[in-house]
Design an enzyme around this catalytic site. Structure first.
Site, PDB file in Angstrom:
ATOM      1  N   ASP A  49       9.664   7.093  24.362  1.00  0.00           N
ATOM      2  CA  ASP A  49      10.446   7.899  25.301  1.00  0.00           C
ATOM      3  C   ASP A  49      11.527   8.711  24.604  1.00  0.00           C
ATOM      4  O   ASP A  49      11.809   8.516  23.414  1.00  0.00           O
ATOM      5  CB  ASP A  49      11.071   6.996  26.392  1.00  0.00           C
ATOM      6  CG  ASP A  49      11.618   5.689  25.840  1.00  0.00           C
ATOM      7  OD1 ASP A  49      11.923   5.635  24.638  1.00  0.00           O
ATOM      8  OD2 ASP A  49      11.730   4.722  26.607  1.00  0.00           O
ATOM      9  N   HIS A  97      12.449  -2.794  33.012  1.00  0.00           N
ATOM     10  CA  HIS A  97      11.711  -1.574  32.679  1.00  0.00           C
ATOM     11  C   HIS A  97      11.070  -1.705  31.300  1.00  0.00           C
ATOM     12  O   HIS A  97      11.581  -2.416  30.436  1.00  0.00           O
ATOM     13  CB  HIS A  97      12.567  -0.302  32.807  1.00  0.00           C
ATOM     14  CG  HIS A  97      13.654  -0.142  31.798  1.00  0.00           C
ATOM     15  ND1 HIS A  97      14.857   0.482  32.082  1.00  0.00           N
ATOM     16  CD2 HIS A  97      13.733  -0.475  30.482  1.00  0.00           C
ATOM     17  CE1 HIS A  97      15.606   0.521  31.003  1.00  0.00           C
ATOM     18  NE2 HIS A  97      14.959  -0.051  30.020  1.00  0.00           N
ATOM     19  N   GLU A 133      10.834   2.683  35.297  1.00  0.00           N
ATOM     20  CA  GLU A 133      11.844   1.959  36.068  1.00  0.00           C
ATOM     21  C   GLU A 133      11.194   1.255  37.265  1.00  0.00           C
ATOM     22  O   GLU A 133      10.101   1.640  37.701  1.00  0.00           O
ATOM     23  CB  GLU A 133      12.881   2.963  36.593  1.00  0.00           C
ATOM     24  CG  GLU A 133      13.667   3.688  35.502  1.00  0.00           C
ATOM     25  CD  GLU A 133      14.796   2.845  34.911  1.00  0.00           C
ATOM     26  OE1 GLU A 133      14.609   1.630  34.700  1.00  0.00           O
ATOM     27  OE2 GLU A 133      15.863   3.410  34.643  1.00  0.00           O
ATOM     28  N   ASN A 180      16.555  -4.650  33.916  1.00  0.00           N
ATOM     29  CA  ASN A 180      15.841  -4.520  35.189  1.00  0.00           C
ATOM     30  C   ASN A 180      14.322  -4.564  35.002  1.00  0.00           C
ATOM     31  O   ASN A 180      13.574  -4.171  35.885  1.00  0.00           O
ATOM     32  CB  ASN A 180      16.253  -3.223  35.906  1.00  0.00           C
ATOM     33  CG  ASN A 180      15.818  -1.964  35.159  1.00  0.00           C
ATOM     34  OD1 ASN A 180      15.148  -2.042  34.134  1.00  0.00           O
ATOM     35  ND2 ASN A 180      16.180  -0.795  35.675  1.00  0.00           N
TER      36      ASN A 180
HETATM   37  C1  F6R Z   1      13.586   2.331  24.410  1.00  0.00           C
HETATM   38  C2  F6R Z   1      12.989   1.875  25.645  1.00  0.00           C
HETATM   39  C3  F6R Z   1      13.691   0.931  26.566  1.00  0.00           C
HETATM   40  C4  F6R Z   1      14.435  -0.179  25.842  1.00  0.00           C
HETATM   41  C5  F6R Z   1      15.155  -1.076  26.839  1.00  0.00           C
HETATM   42  C6  F6R Z   1      15.939  -2.176  26.166  1.00  0.00           C
HETATM   43  O1  F6R Z   1      12.712   3.200  23.729  1.00  0.00           O
HETATM   44  O2  F6R Z   1      11.917   2.267  25.936  1.00  0.00           O
HETATM   45  O3  F6R Z   1      12.736   0.371  27.435  1.00  0.00           O
HETATM   46  O4  F6R Z   1      13.528  -0.925  25.095  1.00  0.00           O
HETATM   47  O5  F6R Z   1      16.032  -0.310  27.621  1.00  0.00           O
HETATM   48  O6  F6R Z   1      16.984  -1.615  25.451  1.00  0.00           O
HETATM   49  P1  F6R Z   1      17.880  -2.494  24.490  1.00  0.00           P
HETATM   50  O7  F6R Z   1      17.012  -2.910  23.367  1.00  0.00           O
HETATM   51  O8  F6R Z   1      18.979  -1.559  24.041  1.00  0.00           O
HETATM   52  O9  F6R Z   1      18.386  -3.638  25.293  1.00  0.00           O
END
Ligand code: F6R
Length: 249
Positions: free
Chosen positions: A67, A138, A143, A136
Site C-alpha cells: 500500500d 486491517h 479496513e 482494528n
Molecule cells: C502497512 C500496512 C498496515 C500495517 C498495520 C500495522 O503496509 O499494510 O496494514 O501493517 O497498520 O502497522 P504497525 O506495524 O505500525 O502496527
C-alpha cells in the site's frame, strides 16, 4: 494457519527475516510482497545485516508493496516509498526496476490500481506476502467494511487507523485520509502469507483472526481461507490465544 510465538519483538523479527532469507535462497528470483509500519522494521534490519554478511543476495528479487498513502509525494518522509528505501532498499542490492510500490500520486488512480494488479498477475504472483495487522484487524489498508474488496483500490482510512498512524506525523491533521491498497484478492494471489504481530495492542486482532468468524468487519479473518498462512507473533500479541494452538519457539 500455523502460529509461531516468539519471546519478544527481536526474536519475531529474526524469525521473520530467516523465513524471507530461506525463500530467497531457495528461489533467487523470488517475488516478495512487503509491508510497512513499525512491525516489520526489525525484520528489515535483520535482512540488511544478513545482506552485509553476504548471506543473502537480492539482485534477482522483485518486490511489491501492499500500500501507499494517496497524494503523498515519494519524497515525503511519511510516504511508504520513503519508508521502504530508508529501511531496506537503500541498503541492499535490489535493482530499482524490480521495486513496485503503488503510486498514490497517479492522477488516474483507477488505472494505477488496475495496472498494479496486472503487474502482479503477469509476474506469476507473489511468492511470500508479509503482512502486519492493524489494531482494528486491517491487512494492507483493507479496513473493516461491509464487504471484502478483491482488487487494488483507493480506500478511505478509518478514524482508528488515522489515529494509530498519527504517531508518525507532527499532527493528526497531517495524516492522509486515503490510501491505495492491494485488495484481499491481490493478497490472496500470494503463494504464502506471513503475518507479523507484536505487542498487546494486537492481541485482540490476533485472537479474532484465529478464532473469529470470517467477516469483512475483521479483514484479517479471511486469512483462514488461504492454504499457506503462518503467523509469527510475539508473546504479548499471543496473550489471548490458547497455548495448545501455537508453537513457542
Ligand atoms: C502497512 C500496512 C498496515 C500495517 C498495520 C500495522 O503496509 O499494510 O496494514 O501493517 O497498520 O502497522 P504497525 O506495524 O505500525 O502496527
Amino acid at each position: 494457519m500455523r502460529i509461531l510465538v516468539c519471546k519478544n519483538y527481536d526474536e519475531m523479527s529474526k524469525k521473520a527475516a530467516q523465513i524471507i532469507s530461506s525463500q530467497v535462497i531457495l528461489k533467487s528470483d523470488s517475488i516478495l510482497g512487503l509491508a510497512t509500519g513499525s512491525t516489520p522494521i526489525g525484520m528489515y534490519k535483520n535482512l540488511v545485516d544478513m545482506y552485509n554478511k553476504g548471506e543473502i543476495d537480492f539482485s534477482e528479487v522483485k518486490t511489491f508493496n501492499l500500500d501507499e498513502y494517496y497524494q503523498l509525494p515519494k519524497d515525503n518522509i511519511q510516504s511508504y516509498y520513503y519508508f521502504m528505501h530508508k529501511n531496506l532498499f537503500n541498503h541492499i542490492n535490489i535493482k530499482k526496476e524490480n521495486i513496485n510500490i503503488p503510486n498514490g500520486m497517479n492522477g488516474d488512480v483507477e488505472i494505477e490500481c488496475a495496472s498494479y494488479d496486472e503487474a502482479i498477475k503477469n509476474i506469476g504472483g507473489v511468492d511470500i506476502q508479509v503482512l502486519g495487522i492493524g489494531n482494528n484487524a486491517h491487512i494492507g489498508f483493507n479496513e473493516p467494511n461491509d464487504a471484502f474488496i478483491k482488487n487494488t483500490h483507493l480506500v478511505d482510512l478509518k478514524e482508528s487507523t488515522i489515529e494509530a498512524n498519527s504517531r508518525f506525523f507532527d499532527s493528526i491533521d497531517d495524516v492522509p485520509k486515503k490510501a491505495v491498497t492491494m485488495g484481499i484478492g491481490s493478497i490472496f494471489a500470494s503463494k504464502k502469507i506471513m503475518l507479523l504481530a507484536s505487542g498487546e495492542c494486537k492481541a485482540e486482532a490476533v485472537y479474532n483472526t484465529v478464532y473469529g468468524d470470517v467477516t469483512p468487519q475483521v479483514p484479517s479473518s479471511i486469512l483462514k481461507f488461504h492454504n499457506d498462512v503462518i503467523l509469527i507473533i510475539d508473546e504479548a500479541a499471543a496473550t489471548k490465544l490458547n497455548k495448545e494452538d501455537y508453537k513457542l519457539i
